[in-house]
Design an enzyme around this catalytic site. Sequence first.
Site, PDB file in Angstrom:
ATOM      1  N   PRO A  78       0.790  -1.228   0.000  1.00 22.07           N
ATOM      2  CA  PRO A  78       0.000   0.000   0.000  1.00 22.07           C
ATOM      3  C   PRO A  78       0.825   1.283   0.000  1.00 22.07           C
ATOM      4  CG  PRO A  78      -0.108  -1.086   2.137  1.00 22.07           C
ATOM      5  CD  PRO A  78       0.514  -2.063   1.183  1.00 22.07           C
ATOM      6  N   ASN A  79       0.327   2.236  -0.757  1.00 22.45           N
ATOM      7  CA  ASN A  79       0.866   3.597  -0.870  1.00 22.45           C
ATOM      8  C   ASN A  79       2.167   3.697  -1.660  1.00 22.45           C
ATOM      9  OD1 ASN A  79      -1.222   4.873   0.747  1.00 22.45           O
ATOM     10  ND2 ASN A  79      -0.305   3.804   2.480  1.00 22.45           N
ATOM     11  N   ARG A 132       4.978  10.929  -2.730  1.00 27.01           N
ATOM     12  CA  ARG A 132       4.639  10.739  -1.328  1.00 27.01           C
ATOM     13  C   ARG A 132       5.851  11.043  -0.455  1.00 27.01           C
ATOM     14  NH1 ARG A 132       4.707   4.726   1.317  1.00 27.01           N
ATOM     15  NH2 ARG A 132       3.825   5.302   3.299  1.00 27.01           N
ATOM     16  N   TYR A 184      10.985   9.131   1.148  1.00 23.89           N
ATOM     17  CA  TYR A 184      10.995   8.035   0.171  1.00 23.89           C
ATOM     18  C   TYR A 184      11.661   8.392  -1.164  1.00 23.89           C
ATOM     19  CZ  TYR A 184       7.725   5.971   3.494  1.00 23.89           C
ATOM     20  OH  TYR A 184       7.153   5.458   4.633  1.00 23.89           O
ATOM     21  N   ASN A 200       8.108  -5.414  -0.472  1.00 25.28           N
ATOM     22  CA  ASN A 200       7.942  -4.281   0.438  1.00 25.28           C
ATOM     23  C   ASN A 200       6.452  -4.208   0.721  1.00 25.28           C
ATOM     24  OD1 ASN A 200       7.727  -1.886   1.814  1.00 25.28           O
ATOM     25  ND2 ASN A 200       8.981  -0.691   0.388  1.00 25.28           N
ATOM     26  N   ALA A 224       2.919  -0.601   5.028  1.00 24.20           N
ATOM     27  CA  ALA A 224       2.421  -0.628   6.412  1.00 24.20           C
ATOM     28  C   ALA A 224       1.884  -2.001   6.810  1.00 24.20           C
ATOM     29  CB  ALA A 224       1.348   0.438   6.592  1.00 24.20           C
ATOM     30  N   GLU A 258      12.677  -9.158   2.322  1.00 24.55           N
ATOM     31  CA  GLU A 258      11.903  -7.997   2.775  1.00 24.55           C
ATOM     32  C   GLU A 258      12.726  -6.731   2.538  1.00 24.55           C
ATOM     33  OE1 GLU A 258      11.119  -8.209   6.959  1.00 24.55           O
ATOM     34  OE2 GLU A 258      10.083  -6.269   7.017  1.00 24.55           O
ATOM     35  N   HIS A 263      12.669  -2.377   2.816  1.00 18.09           N
ATOM     36  CA  HIS A 263      12.057  -1.093   3.155  1.00 18.09           C
ATOM     37  C   HIS A 263      12.965   0.019   2.668  1.00 18.09           C
ATOM     38  CE1 HIS A 263       8.959  -3.021   5.402  1.00 18.09           C
ATOM     39  NE2 HIS A 263       9.885  -3.784   5.941  1.00 18.09           N
ATOM     40  N   ARG A 271      12.639   5.356  12.773  1.00 15.84           N
ATOM     41  CA  ARG A 271      11.358   6.067  12.724  1.00 15.84           C
ATOM     42  C   ARG A 271      10.474   5.685  13.924  1.00 15.84           C
ATOM     43  NH1 ARG A 271       9.029   5.425   6.874  1.00 15.84           N
ATOM     44  NH2 ARG A 271       7.678   7.096   7.644  1.00 15.84           N
ATOM     45  N   ARG A 282       6.839   1.166  13.672  1.00 16.79           N
ATOM     46  CA  ARG A 282       7.473   0.621  12.444  1.00 16.79           C
ATOM     47  C   ARG A 282       8.622  -0.339  12.768  1.00 16.79           C
ATOM     48  NH1 ARG A 282       5.220   3.918   8.452  1.00 16.79           N
ATOM     49  NH2 ARG A 282       4.792   5.991   9.246  1.00 16.79           N
TER      50      ARG A 282
HETATM   51  C1  DQA Z   1       8.047   1.352   4.126  1.00 18.46           C
HETATM   52  C2  DQA Z   1       8.060   1.606   5.635  1.00 18.46           C
HETATM   53  C3  DQA Z   1       6.686   1.381   6.229  1.00 18.46           C
HETATM   54  O1  DQA Z   1       6.703   1.634   7.638  1.00 18.46           O
HETATM   55  C4  DQA Z   1       5.677   2.314   5.603  1.00 18.46           C
HETATM   56  O2  DQA Z   1       4.392   2.037   6.098  1.00 18.46           O
HETATM   57  C5  DQA Z   1       5.698   2.260   4.114  1.00 18.46           C
HETATM   58  C6  DQA Z   1       6.992   2.190   3.434  1.00 18.46           C
HETATM   59  C7  DQA Z   1       9.411   1.679   3.476  1.00 18.46           C
HETATM   60  O3  DQA Z   1       9.621   1.225   2.363  1.00 18.46           O
HETATM   61  O4  DQA Z   1      10.219   2.407   4.051  1.00 18.46           O
HETATM   62  O5  DQA Z   1       4.671   2.337   3.453  1.00 18.46           O
HETATM   63  O6  DQA Z   1       7.789  -0.028   3.909  1.00 18.46           O
END
Ligand code: DQA
Length: 140
Positions: A10-11, A18, A23, A74, A77, A98, A100, A107, A111
Amino acid sequence: MLRVIIINGPNLNLLGRREPEIYGEDSFEDFMIYLKGKFVDSDVELTYFQSNHEGELLDKLHEVGFDYDGIVLNAGAYTHTSIAIADAISGIETPVIEVHISNVHKRETFRHHSYVSPVAEGVIVGFGLRGYELAVEYFL
Ligand code: DQA
């Protein structure tokens, strides 16, 4: 030919727009063009999938998880909330790395916990989009 898929949760479709201070300013589509170019002469076929929906992420993990050689995930959240994604990773055969983009440990404390890490082959955090590249290199 190695088959590797990058799955973003997501996102992450908003990358480049964003919170660019966290990011970065590159969209994932532009980054994929770079990545495919970088591995063009390597023995790897790269695929990309993004969804904002937990169930679609599960469906994709099930679909590729018995055929592909590597998954770079990735989960955004959902990393911090989804037992379902952790169970899907346990249930498939393809190893998952995994990733990120940000250093989640620097952070907010919510997280710091990941349901994905205990079932992942490895974890790459905090290296920006470079993390995806390192994960593909690992599979190669
Ligand atoms: C993320 C870190 C997560 O905490 C966050 O919710 C994201 C992006 C990262 O790539 O740094 O959506 O996965």
